[in-house]
Design an enzyme around this catalytic site. Structure first.
Site, mmCIF file in Angstrom:
data_model
loop_
_atom_site.group_PDB
_atom_site.id
_atom_site.type_symbol
_atom_site.label_atom_id
_atom_site.label_comp_id
_atom_site.label_asym_id
_atom_site.label_seq_id
_atom_site.Cartn_x
_atom_site.Cartn_y
_atom_site.Cartn_z
ATOM 1 N N ASP A 238 0.878 -1.161 0.000
ATOM 2 C CA ASP A 238 0.000 0.000 0.000
ATOM 3 C C ASP A 238 0.927 1.226 0.000
ATOM 4 O O ASP A 238 2.114 1.102 0.287
ATOM 5 C CB ASP A 238 -0.873 -0.034 1.265
ATOM 6 C CG ASP A 238 -1.698 1.228 1.437
ATOM 7 O OD1 ASP A 238 -2.321 1.665 0.453
ATOM 8 O OD2 ASP A 238 -1.704 1.795 2.546
ATOM 9 N N LEU A 239 0.404 2.385 -0.337
ATOM 10 C CA LEU A 239 1.252 3.586 -0.390
ATOM 11 C C LEU A 239 1.099 4.476 0.849
ATOM 12 O O LEU A 239 2.018 4.598 1.666
ATOM 13 C CB LEU A 239 0.913 4.403 -1.650
ATOM 14 C CG LEU A 239 1.607 5.754 -1.761
ATOM 15 C CD1 LEU A 239 3.103 5.587 -2.005
ATOM 16 C CD2 LEU A 239 0.991 6.583 -2.891
ATOM 17 N N ASP A 240 -0.099 5.084 0.962
ATOM 18 C CA ASP A 240 -0.328 6.065 2.031
ATOM 19 C C ASP A 240 -0.260 5.396 3.401
ATOM 20 O O ASP A 240 -1.051 4.502 3.698
ATOM 21 C CB ASP A 240 -1.716 6.708 1.870
ATOM 22 C CG ASP A 240 -1.828 7.525 0.592
ATOM 23 O OD1 ASP A 240 -0.887 8.273 0.286
ATOM 24 O OD2 ASP A 240 -2.869 7.426 -0.100
ATOM 25 N N THR B 62 1.757 9.931 4.172
ATOM 26 C CA THR B 62 0.778 10.857 3.597
ATOM 27 C C THR B 62 -0.568 10.765 4.311
ATOM 28 O O THR B 62 -1.423 11.627 4.109
ATOM 29 C CB THR B 62 0.576 10.544 2.103
ATOM 30 O OG1 THR B 62 0.635 9.132 1.954
ATOM 31 C CG2 THR B 62 1.652 11.200 1.258
ATOM 32 N N LYS C 272 -8.865 5.715 6.352
ATOM 33 C CA LYS C 272 -7.637 5.176 5.768
ATOM 34 C C LYS C 272 -7.953 4.040 4.802
ATOM 35 O O LYS C 272 -8.739 3.149 5.117
ATOM 36 C CB LYS C 272 -6.688 4.686 6.868
ATOM 37 C CG LYS C 272 -6.090 5.825 7.678
ATOM 38 C CD LYS C 272 -5.050 5.297 8.651
ATOM 39 C CE LYS C 272 -4.474 6.449 9.475
ATOM 40 N NZ LYS C 272 -3.629 5.949 10.577
ATOM 41 N N SER D 26 -2.634 0.693 -4.315
ATOM 42 C CA SER D 26 -3.121 1.850 -3.546
ATOM 43 C C SER D 26 -4.492 2.303 -4.025
ATOM 44 O O SER D 26 -4.812 2.178 -5.198
ATOM 45 C CB SER D 26 -2.126 3.006 -3.719
ATOM 46 O OG SER D 26 -2.675 4.218 -3.233
ATOM 47 N N ALA D 27 -5.275 2.856 -3.100
ATOM 48 C CA ALA D 27 -6.587 3.400 -3.465
ATOM 49 C C ALA D 27 -6.464 4.807 -4.033
ATOM 50 O O ALA D 27 -7.429 5.362 -4.555
ATOM 51 C CB ALA D 27 -7.473 3.445 -2.222
ATOM 52 N N LYS E 112 -11.123 -0.832 -1.538
ATOM 53 C CA LYS E 112 -10.853 -1.669 -0.364
ATOM 54 C C LYS E 112 -11.991 -1.440 0.640
ATOM 55 O O LYS E 112 -12.448 -0.319 0.759
ATOM 56 C CB LYS E 112 -9.525 -1.264 0.304
ATOM 57 C CG LYS E 112 -8.301 -1.411 -0.599
ATOM 58 C CD LYS E 112 -7.075 -0.763 0.056
ATOM 59 C CE LYS E 112 -5.894 -0.766 -0.915
ATOM 60 N NZ LYS E 112 -4.696 -0.073 -0.400
ATOM 61 N N GLU F 291 0.047 -3.232 4.700
ATOM 62 C CA GLU F 291 -1.103 -2.306 4.808
ATOM 63 C C GLU F 291 -1.155 -1.602 6.154
ATOM 64 O O GLU F 291 -0.859 -2.213 7.170
ATOM 65 C CB GLU F 291 -2.408 -3.105 4.668
ATOM 66 C CG GLU F 291 -3.087 -2.991 3.334
ATOM 67 C CD GLU F 291 -3.625 -1.611 3.010
ATOM 68 O OE1 GLU F 291 -3.713 -0.758 3.909
ATOM 69 O OE2 GLU F 291 -3.962 -1.377 1.847
ATOM 70 N N ASP F 292 -1.564 -0.346 6.139
ATOM 71 C CA ASP F 292 -1.731 0.378 7.418
ATOM 72 C C ASP F 292 -3.197 0.587 7.772
ATOM 73 O O ASP F 292 -3.496 1.148 8.817
ATOM 74 C CB ASP F 292 -1.057 1.751 7.357
ATOM 75 C CG ASP F 292 -1.820 2.709 6.462
ATOM 76 O OD1 ASP F 292 -2.175 2.302 5.335
ATOM 77 O OD2 ASP F 292 -2.090 3.856 6.881
#
Ligand code: BG6
Ligand code: MG
Length: 218
Positions: A9-11, A17, A45, A114-115, A145, A169-170
């Site tokens: 995942d990115l953020d 971010t 998130k 990522s979303a 997601k 994933e966060d």
């Protein structure tokens, strides 16, 4: 050596971010007379931009005409991008780059899942774009997601079966998406929030090369 697929995942996983999304949404919500806490923010998130605004409006028992809704989403993104425009490699979260390099050297498949519709821009800004064999972001999916779509597309692009993929994933929604995709889920963050993950770490500094090798070889 086994070839697994590692999907990031990115953020909140590669870069922090999540704090910029929070600031931008909070400012917008406050302008509508709505407030929310960091605890409620956990629900935003991993969730798409549209869904995030829907949730914020529901917290304030508000509804908006479609054109106003669209205008507010654009305005939130503009505010968010004012933070993103200033980003550089120094904002990569600790040991993320080290982990990416380790996986590359081990010849594993690496994908972004990522979303965010800003994902491609952000990985360029922080200079990790070349680390990914495939990028799937909010412009590539039709279901957000916790639907597993984003991770299933990523697995396909790096030619791995879902059960050979590991997801970092966060967010609660993201961990659920990984679990539904039949992948190994690794939560990055608090164990209270991410209790559904197969493994949980506070950040990448806690993830040893030995542990990654176990994932690769199992
Ligand atoms: C996710 C974030 O990665 O992307 C969410 O966790 C965000 O907070 C979502 O709403 C959509 O991002 P964007 O950049 O397309 O508004
Ligand atoms: Mg995230």
């Amino acid at each position: 050596m086994n070839k697994k697929g590692f999907i990031f995942d990115l953020d909140g996983v590669i870069v922090d971010t999540a704090k910029y999304h929070y600031l931008a949404w909070k400012e917008l919500a406050n302008s509508l007379g709505i407030d929310f806490s960091e605890k409620e923010n956990e629900q935003l998130k991993g969730v798409s931009r549209v869904r995030s605004l829907e949730k914020i409006l529901s917290w304030g028992n508000k509804t908006l005409p479609q054109d106003e809704f669209t205008r507010l989403m654009a305005s939130k993104n503009e505010e968010y991008l004012s933070y993103i425009n200033k980003m550089d490699e120094s904002e990569l979260l600790p040991d993320v780059k080290k982990t990416l390099i380790f996986l590359k050297m081990a010849n594993q498949g690496i994908a972004l899942g990522s979303a965010s519709k800003n994902a491609r821009y952000i990985i360029e800004k922080v200079n990790v774009k070349d680390m990914f064999d495939a990028v799937v972001d909010g412009t590539d999916v039709s279901k957000a997601k916790p639907d597993p779509e984003v991770f299933l597309i990523a697995a396909k692009l790096i030619s791995r079966a879902p059960e050979d993929c590991i997801v970092f994933e966060d967010s609660v929604a993201g961990v659920q998406a990984a679990n539904r995709a039949n992948m190994i889920s690794i939560g990055i963050g608090s164990s209270e929030v991410l209790s559904e993950a197969d493994y949980i770490f506070n950040d990448f500094t806690e993830i040893s090369e030995e542990f990654i090798n176990t994932l690769i070889n199992n």
